[in-house]
Design an enzyme around this catalytic site. Structure first.
Site, mmCIF file in Angstrom:
data_model
loop_
_atom_site.group_PDB
_atom_site.id
_atom_site.type_symbol
_atom_site.label_atom_id
_atom_site.label_comp_id
_atom_site.label_asym_id
_atom_site.label_seq_id
_atom_site.Cartn_x
_atom_site.Cartn_y
_atom_site.Cartn_z
ATOM 1 N N CYS A 95 0.046 -11.518 -0.467
ATOM 2 C CA CYS A 95 1.175 -11.146 0.896
ATOM 3 C C CYS A 95 2.354 -10.813 0.579
ATOM 4 C CB CYS A 95 0.976 -12.302 1.751
ATOM 5 S SG CYS A 95 1.801 -12.473 3.051
ATOM 6 N N CYS B 12 -3.133 -11.795 0.811
ATOM 7 C CA CYS B 12 -3.270 -10.946 2.088
ATOM 8 C C CYS B 12 -4.386 -10.934 2.831
ATOM 9 C CB CYS B 12 -2.463 -9.499 1.421
ATOM 10 S SG CYS B 12 -2.900 -8.449 2.937
ATOM 11 N N CYS C 45 -4.490 -8.855 5.735
ATOM 12 C CA CYS C 45 -4.232 -7.649 6.568
ATOM 13 C C CYS C 45 -4.371 -6.481 6.110
ATOM 14 C CB CYS C 45 -2.852 -7.809 7.461
ATOM 15 S SG CYS C 45 -1.301 -7.476 6.311
ATOM 16 N N HIS D 78 2.134 -8.137 7.000
ATOM 17 C CA HIS D 78 1.501 -8.415 8.247
ATOM 18 C C HIS D 78 2.170 -8.836 9.622
ATOM 19 C CE1 HIS D 78 2.385 -12.262 6.346
ATOM 20 N NE2 HIS D 78 2.593 -12.867 7.739
ATOM 21 N N LYS E 156 -15.813 -0.833 -3.219
ATOM 22 C CA LYS E 156 -15.572 -1.953 -2.534
ATOM 23 C C LYS E 156 -14.426 -2.872 -3.281
ATOM 24 C CE LYS E 156 -18.691 -5.278 -3.247
ATOM 25 N NZ LYS E 156 -19.976 -6.018 -3.055
HETATM 26 FE FE1 FES Z 1 -1.279 -9.155 4.499
HETATM 27 FE FE2 FES Z 1 0.670 -10.745 4.848
HETATM 28 S S1 FES Z 1 -1.301 -10.984 5.101
HETATM 29 S S2 FES Z 1 0.866 -8.806 3.933
#
Ligand code: FES
Length: 129
Positions: free
Chosen positions: A105, A94, A96, A109, A77
């Site tokens: 990030c 981030c 994504c 994304h 996890k």
């Molecule tokens: Fe994952 Fe931007 S939200 S790289």
């Protein structure tokens, strides 16, 4: 509406009654090549309709989708802790799972959203002023 009524009341029953469906189990073994070929289209339509209904109404039939394909895959996890005091003015995290600079990030994304039609983006943490 008349073409639909004709299809349902006349054409479809005529087509189904013309299918070489035997009256007994032994009759299936006496069917010829043409008979089997005639049974392929209605069988395909029936199986296809059944598959669509099964996929639509059986939640377990839906594929299990993994969102994290690369971040710390060697652990069970992924949990990251960032102290608020360590955040200077703002931090962009981030959501994504595509960032090369996890947990921050890096803009990946954008490519993910363009490729998949998704709409994910980061979470921005700022200090209250
Ligand atoms: Fe994952 Fe931007 S939200 S790289």
């Amino acid at each position: 509406m008349q073409p639909v009524a004709h299809l349902v009341k006349v054409s479809l029953p005529n087509y189904l009654s013309s299918l070489p469906i035997p009256d007994s189990i032994g009759g299936w073994f006496r069917l010829g090549i043409r008979d089997w070929l005639a049974l392929i289209p209605p069988t395909a339509v029936t199986v296809g309709a059944g598959y669509v209904v099964y996929k639509a109404f059986c939640p377990n039939a839906r594929p299990k989708i993994c969102v994290n394909y690369k971040v710390k895959k060697n652990i069970a996890k992924v949990v990251d802790t960032v102290e608020v005091e360590d955040i200077a003015d703002k931090a962009v995290f981030c959501r994504c799972w595509k960032s090369q600079n996890w947990p921050y990030c890096d803009g990946a994304h954008g490519a993910h959203n363009k490729e998949t039609g998704d709409n994910v983006g980061p979470i921005v943490v700022t200090h209250k002023k």
